[in-house]
Motif scaffolding. Structure first.
Motif, PDB file in Angstrom:
ATOM      1  N   ALA A 276     -32.870   6.894  80.591  1.00 51.96           N
ATOM      2  CA  ALA A 276     -31.962   7.755  79.826  1.00 51.96           C
ATOM      3  C   ALA A 276     -32.035   9.192  80.320  1.00 51.96           C
ATOM      4  N   ASP A 277     -33.244   9.664  80.610  1.00 56.93           N
ATOM      5  CA  ASP A 277     -33.396  11.014  81.131  1.00 56.93           C
ATOM      6  C   ASP A 277     -32.739  11.156  82.499  1.00 56.93           C
TER       7      ASP A 277
ATOM      8  N   ARG B 135     -30.206   9.375  83.637  1.00 56.98           N
ATOM      9  CA  ARG B 135     -28.755   9.349  83.441  1.00 56.98           C
ATOM     10  C   ARG B 135     -28.248  10.684  82.926  1.00 56.98           C
ATOM     11  N   ALA B 136     -28.967  11.258  81.973  1.00 53.78           N
ATOM     12  CA  ALA B 136     -28.574  12.562  81.437  1.00 53.78           C
ATOM     13  C   ALA B 136     -28.652  13.633  82.519  1.00 53.78           C
TER      14      ALA B 136
ATOM     15  N   SER C 290     -25.731  13.177  84.906  1.00 55.47           N
ATOM     16  CA  SER C 290     -24.483  13.614  84.264  1.00 55.47           C
ATOM     17  C   SER C 290     -24.384  15.136  84.276  1.00 55.47           C
ATOM     18  N   GLY C 291     -25.490  15.816  83.950  1.00 51.42           N
ATOM     19  CA  GLY C 291     -25.479  17.275  83.967  1.00 51.42           C
ATOM     20  C   GLY C 291     -25.276  17.831  85.360  1.00 51.42           C
TER      21      GLY C 291
ATOM     22  N   GLU D  61     -33.603  21.360  81.263  1.00 51.13           N
ATOM     23  CA  GLU D  61     -32.999  20.523  82.296  1.00 51.13           C
ATOM     24  C   GLU D  61     -33.379  20.970  83.706  1.00 51.13           C
TER      25      GLU D  61
END
Length: 417
Positions: A211-212, A214-215, A218-219, A345
């Motif tokens: 999940a991290d 993917r996030a 995406s960012g 991030e």
């Protein structure tokens, strides 16, 4: 445990914060060894009879971990204490360089053993680079980031002025082992200094690793300025490293004065880096990313000068100009990144940028080594210079590059993406 929100930022000059002084001291100590390391590594290969192929393999092996493990390093940097990661990474690098120094000193060095130690050093860098990128933003207030980035580079660049010359003299007089041993010792001292930094883990939601990732992707993809800058860097960084680190010492050994003159070229480059840092302490351009891209194009100059067979004095001047451009580019880029990417991030974004910029480096080393064996090294240097110039010009054609400036960021209005 402290979080990013609890970071010890203090208004005013970054030097007023004890954590910043400790971080800067570790950077300075490590730089005294790092300044000698590229020359010592190159001539440790040359001393055991290696040529372009052997050196290309060693440099490629050093770079591979920064592609394979950098994403993991970015994930750790966004989830764990960045100061602890920096401590462990410097400790690993000290061990790797120490082992390399011993093998070279005892005459047991081979291309394989040198490459293995380089692999460990590259692994350490894959964790320390994203952690260091985010650590500065934890320590320093946003309005002082450019000054902090320049101050961090100032002492290290000052050391690099004399470091390559000293390294060239040491290698010429005693061989590469002593320079490598010094590099190992400075990593160990830096690790000790960073042990007392004690930065808490960033305040980021704890999801699964996938999940991290993917996030993070995406960012990264949503920021056009970030991924296009990275794509241009894929070409630019590979061409620069292949030309300067791989072919540079080989051309110096053949056409110039060997280790001594190559040390002078690196010292001129370091003088340029120092001058570029001083410029960044005084000049605060609004369009940070435009400046970063344009200034990076100066890296083509020394490769073009060596490729054209220019006299040493002209090569030294070109190397100095390249250093000025590179340091301005690094400070401007780092400041833009820290202002436009939220702290939680920054580890993942830094890792994705680093992976992208290094993706073609191992292939670039190997292709350049093969090309240098098939064609004249000077022609290959000119090709590398042309690739750097083209990458910079094409990146300047991206509109979003010119919208990223110091007046906007994650702590203010959004710039783009």
């Amino acid at each position: 445990m402290k979080t990013a929100a609890d970071a010890p930022t203090i208004p005013g000059t970054p030097w007023r914060t004890a954590p910043f002084r400790r971080f800067a001291s570790a950077q300075l100590v490590s730089a005294t060894g790092t300044a000698m390391a590229p020359l010592a590594l190159a001539y440790s290969v040359i001393e055991q009879g290696g040529g372009a192929g052997s050196l290309g393999l060693v440099l490629a092996t050093n770079t591979v971990p920064t592609i394979v493990f950098l994403l993991a390093g970015g994930l750790f940097a966004d989830r764990l204490s960045r100061s602890r990661i920096l401590f462990l990474g410097n400790l690993l690098a000290a061990g790797a360089q120490g082992a390399l120094a011993v093998t070279v000193a005892t005459g047991h060095a081979t291309t394989t053993s040198i490459a293995a130690c380089g692999f460990l050093s590259g692994t350490a860098a894959s964790f320390t680079v994203p952690a260091a990128q985010g650590a500065v933003a934890q320590i320093v207030a946003p309005e002082h980031l450019q000054r902090a980035n320049a101050l961090l580079r100032l002492p290290g660049n000052a050391v690099r002025v004399l470091g390559p010359v000293a390294g060239g003299l040491v290698v010429a007089a005693t061989g590469a082992a002593w320079a490598l041993a010094w590099d190992a010792a400075t990593y160990a001292v830096a690790a000790f200094l960073l042990l007392g930094l004690r930065l808490g883990a960033p305040a980021t939601p704890r999801g699964g690793v996938l999940a991290d990732l993917r996030a993070g992707w995406s960012g990264f993809r949503s920021r056009t300025w970030l991924w296009t800058y990275t794509a241009a860097g894929t070409v630019l960084v590979a061409a620069w490293l292949a030309g300067f680190q791989l072919l540079g010492p080989l051309v110096a050994a053949r056409d110039y004065g060997g280790a001594r003159d190559w040390g002078l070229v690196q010292a001129a480059f370091a003088c340029g880096l120092l001058a570029g840092t001083l410029v960044c302490l005084r000049w605060t351009p609004a369009r940070l990313l435009t400046v970063a891209v344009a200034a990076s194009g100066a890296l083509a100059l020394p490769l073009a000068a060596m490729g054209a067979g220019a006299p040493l004095t002209l090569v030294l001047s070109a190397a100095a100009l390249a250093g000025i451009g590179l340091d301005i580019a690094i400070v401007a880029w780092t400041t833009a990144f820290q202002r436009h990417v939220p702290p939680a991030e920054q580890g993942r974004m830094s890792a994705l940028n680093g992976v992208g910029e290094r993706l073609a480096v191992p292939l670039g080393y190997l292709v350049t080594a093969l090309a240098a064996q098939a064609w004249d090294s000077r022609g290959v240097l000119l090709a590398c210079a042309g690739m750097i110039a083209a990458a910079a010009v094409l990146n300047l054609c991206v509109p979003d590059i010119h919208r990223v400036d110091r007046r906007t960021g994650h702590d203010g209005p959004t710039a783009t993406g």
